[in-house]
Design an enzyme around this catalytic site. Structure first.
Site, short mmCIF file in Angstrom:
data_model
loop_
_atom_site.label_atom_id
_atom_site.label_comp_id
_atom_site.label_asym_id
_atom_site.label_seq_id
_atom_site.Cartn_x
_atom_site.Cartn_y
_atom_site.Cartn_z
N CYS A 1 -4.69 13.87 -27.91
CA CYS A 1 -5.84 13.38 -28.66
C CYS A 1 -6.15 14.46 -29.69
CB CYS A 1 -7.05 13.22 -27.76
SG CYS A 1 -6.83 12.00 -26.45
N GLY B 1 -4.43 10.31 -32.30
CA GLY B 1 -5.04 9.27 -31.46
C GLY B 1 -5.61 8.18 -32.34
N ASN C 1 -8.51 17.08 -24.97
CA ASN C 1 -7.13 16.69 -25.25
C ASN C 1 -6.27 17.19 -24.10
OD1 ASN C 1 -4.58 17.88 -27.58
ND2 ASN C 1 -4.57 16.10 -26.28
N GLY C 2 -5.55 16.27 -23.47
CA GLY C 2 -4.68 16.66 -22.37
C GLY C 2 -4.80 15.67 -21.24
N TYR D 1 7.23 15.93 -32.56
CA TYR D 1 6.63 14.69 -33.05
C TYR D 1 5.12 14.72 -33.22
CZ TYR D 1 4.63 9.96 -32.58
OH TYR D 1 3.87 8.83 -32.74
O1 LIG Z 1 11.88 5.56 -29.21
P1 LIG Z 1 10.48 5.16 -29.55
O2 LIG Z 1 9.72 4.76 -28.33
O3 LIG Z 1 10.41 4.15 -30.63
O4 LIG Z 1 9.69 6.45 -30.02
C1 LIG Z 1 10.16 7.35 -30.99
C2 LIG Z 1 9.69 6.98 -32.37
O5 LIG Z 1 8.25 6.89 -32.41
C3 LIG Z 1 7.74 7.85 -33.31
O6 LIG Z 1 7.44 7.27 -34.57
P2 LIG Z 1 5.99 6.72 -34.98
O7 LIG Z 1 6.13 5.43 -35.68
O8 LIG Z 1 5.08 6.74 -33.81
O9 LIG Z 1 5.37 7.81 -35.97
P3 LIG Z 1 5.87 8.49 -37.32
O10 LIG Z 1 5.51 7.58 -38.45
O11 LIG Z 1 5.09 9.77 -37.35
O12 LIG Z 1 7.32 8.75 -37.26
C4 LIG Z 1 8.84 8.88 -33.47
O13 LIG Z 1 8.77 9.53 -34.72
C5 LIG Z 1 10.08 8.02 -33.38
O14 LIG Z 1 10.33 7.40 -34.61
N1 LIG Z 2 -4.06 12.10 -24.92
C1 LIG Z 2 -5.11 12.74 -24.47
O1 LIG Z 2 -5.34 13.91 -24.72
C2 LIG Z 2 -5.99 11.92 -23.54
C3 LIG Z 2 -7.25 12.56 -23.04
C4 LIG Z 2 -7.76 11.87 -21.77
N2 LIG Z 2 -6.82 12.07 -20.68
C5 LIG Z 2 -7.99 10.39 -22.03
O2 LIG Z 2 -7.23 9.56 -21.56
O3 LIG Z 2 -8.93 10.06 -22.73
MG LIG Z 3 8.86 7.93 -36.15
#
Ligand SMILES: O=P(O)(O)OC[C@H]1O[C@H](OP(=O)(O)OP(=O)(O)O)[C@H](O)[C@@H]1O
Ligand SMILES: NC(=O)CC[C@H](N)C(=O)O
Ligand SMILES: [Mg+2]
Length: 506
Positions: A2, A28, A102-103, A258
């Site tokens: 988050c 998030g 966050n976490g 990522y």
């Molecule tokens: O194998 P998957 O489950 O598809 O997950 C991996 C993909 O998801 C993310 O992209 P995303 O669209 O979330 O964000 P981005 O635009 O920052 O690349 C990441 O960059 C990969 O492209």
């Molecule tokens: N991704 C997160 O950091 C989530 C924070 C918290 N565990 C929630 O679910 O709201």
């Molecule tokens: Mg992507």
């Protein structure tokens, strides 16, 4: 993951918190919230939705008055997606404390029982963040002070370290006292702080990523170190303390792959540079193991893989082309809540430019393959666009194990690489060849020359959890409760929830 932010300013903080949250929106997309304090009065607005949808100018922003406040953008990893679990959370006793987290706590269930039966505290949601807030509140209460000193607050953070397991980077307001930021003893999730000079003295900001500081004109001072806490009093004095007995500097490596924005400086590492080096290492691997490759063009999967893909292409000496146009109005697909939505969004989000594919051997590059949603669709699109051969490279190793520290990857069976060999994956995803980064190369790419990080949490690649307390039983419980199928089944129930704050007229 988050996004969290806290600001102590000499002017009103509402707009700045809003702006900071928009800079952290990539962490998030499900819910957002802001809590401000004006003297002894607290103002809260939180709801499901993107930052721009949750806060309306007259209705909310004008009423979020105060010079100190915290904010949160949520990507749920525990509890449910109800607006009642949007953050910040608040508890009245002692002093009035609000917290954004966050976490993910890995002993939330045990703590819930303890809080109820021993500490006599009430929890109103399923969220682990509400648990964390109540543990902190109880520890603060246990200091048994009528007036708090920074020492009492740091002692309460040490109490949190003793009781809470898992990942937590947090900001909190202690009403009438100030703004607190702290990080778990492993430093799994990131958090930084910075300052800005004003006529009346320094103003301070705590945030998940340095980009939020940059955008608001704060200079980065430092990362909050694993186990460390900083406290800024309402009159602007900053105190800092190492509160953990045995901190181990071990951030989550997936932040660099990522989660984080490339323009962030995190634990003294430029995310952008780490991603460039990932591209370079991957090119080295291709040169080593596939010297006679016949790649005509390298094409990134926008957004995140652009940086490693560009470096990979230049190292290989192959042209780099933007072959997919990204629809700027669709968010990140991986952090969307359900598989149906994720799958549909890939097609809505990315559209191929046919001329870049027709008759060519293309190497598509992504930062990671998690559920395989993106790669499978993208490979199919490349073929439809007329590519001759479709190769696929991932800047990180295969993701094979669940994450328990704040990334919603609860179930190994949803991870496409879990229990599969590379040839099996090639077949399943439809690639002519699949190339993954080696873990050692990924670690080298991120760590580079930085000595302060002792190790990384690489659990999604290795199944070895940095906190060393994750049992197979915990993982099966997690899967049972949080897999896509489990979440879908829960959705069949009533959709509107009566929450404590909604019970009266608003
Ligand atoms: O194998 P998957 O489950 O598809 O997950 C991996 C993909 O998801 C993310 O992209 P995303 O669209 O979330 O964000 P981005 O635009 O920052 O690349 C990441 O960059 C990969 O492209
Ligand atoms: N991704 C997160 O950091 C989530 C924070 C918290 N565990 C929630 O679910 O709201
Ligand atoms: Mg992507």
């Amino acid at each position: 993951m988050c996004g969290i932010v806290g600001i102590h300013s000499h002017g009103q903080v509402n707009q700045e918190l809003y702006d900071a949250l928009t800079m952290l929106q990539h962490r998030g997309q499900d819910a957002a919230g802001i809590m401000t304090t004006e003297g002894s009065k607290l103002n809260l607005r939180k709801d499901n939705g993107l930052v721009r949808d949750v806060f309306h100018a007259d209705e909310h922003m004008m009423r979020l008055r105060g010079k100190l406040g915290i904010g949160h953008v949520r990507y749920p990893t525990a509890g449910v997606t109800s607006a009642a679990e949007a953050q910040p959370f608040y508890t009245n006793m002692p002093f009035g404390i609000s917290l954004a987290h966050n976490g993910n706590l890995t002993n939330a269930d045990e703590l819930k029982l303890e809080l109820f039966s021993e500490d006599r505290r009430h929890l109103n949601t399923e969220s682990d963040s509400e648990v964390l807030l109540n543990v902190f509140a109880h520890e603060l209460l246990s200091q048994n002070k009528m007036r708090l000193q920074p020492d009492d607050i740091f002692a309460a953070v040490s109490g949190v370290h003793r009781r809470c397991r898992g990942a937590y980077a947090c900001v909190a307001i202690i009403t009438g006292y100030g703004l607190l930021g702290f990080r778990d003893p492993f430093g799994i999730r990131p958090v930084v702080y910075g300052r800005r000079r004003a006529a009346e003295g320094y103003e301070y900001m705590i945030a998940s990523e340095s980009v939020a500081l940059n955008a608001l004109g704060f200079e980065l001072v430092a990362d909050i170190l694993p186990g460390e806490a900083i406290f800024i009093t309402t009159d602007g004095k900053l105190y800092k303390r190492q509160c953990a007995a045995n901190p181990v500097y071990s951030p989550c490596i997936f932040e660099y792959v990522y989660l984080a924005r490339p323009d962030s400086l995190m634990d003294k590492i430029y995310v952008h540079k780490a991603r460039l080096r990932m591209g370079m290492k991957l090119a080295d691997r291709i040169k080593r193991e596939w010297a006679d490759h016949d790649i005509d063009v390298v094409i990134p999967i926008p957004d995140t893989s652009r940086v490693p893909a560009s470096e990979l292409a230049s190292e290989l000496g192959v042209p780099y082309r933007e072959g997919y146009v990204k629809n700027r109005y669709i968010g990140r697909t991986f952090i969307m809540p359900g598989q149906g939505q994720r799958k549909k969004s890939v097609r809505q989000k990315l559209n191929p430019i046919e001329v870049e594919f027709r008759g060519k051997n293309v190497l598509l590059v992504d930062d990671s393959i998690v559920r395989g949603t993106t790669s499978k669709e993208i490979i199919e699109m490349a073929r439809e666009a007329g590519a001759r051969k479709v190769y696929f490279a991932s800047a990180s190793p295969p993701v094979r194990y669940p994450n328990v520290y704040g990334i919603d990857m609860p179930s190994s069976s949803e991870l496409v690489a879990h229990g599969r060999t590379i040839p099996e994956l090639e077949k399943l995803l439809g690639a002519d060849r699949l190339i993954f980064q080696e873990l050692d190369d990924l670690i080298d790419a991120v760590l580079h020359k930085h000595a302060t990080i002792e190790r990384f949490d690489c659990s999604v690649f290795t199944g070895k959890y940095i906190t060393q307390d994750i049992s197979p039983e915990y993982l099966s419980q997690l899967e049972l409760f949080r897999s896509d199928a489990a979440k879908q089944a829960r959705k069949q129930g009533p959709t509107s929830v009566i929450e404590m704050e909604n019970a009266g007229a608003r």
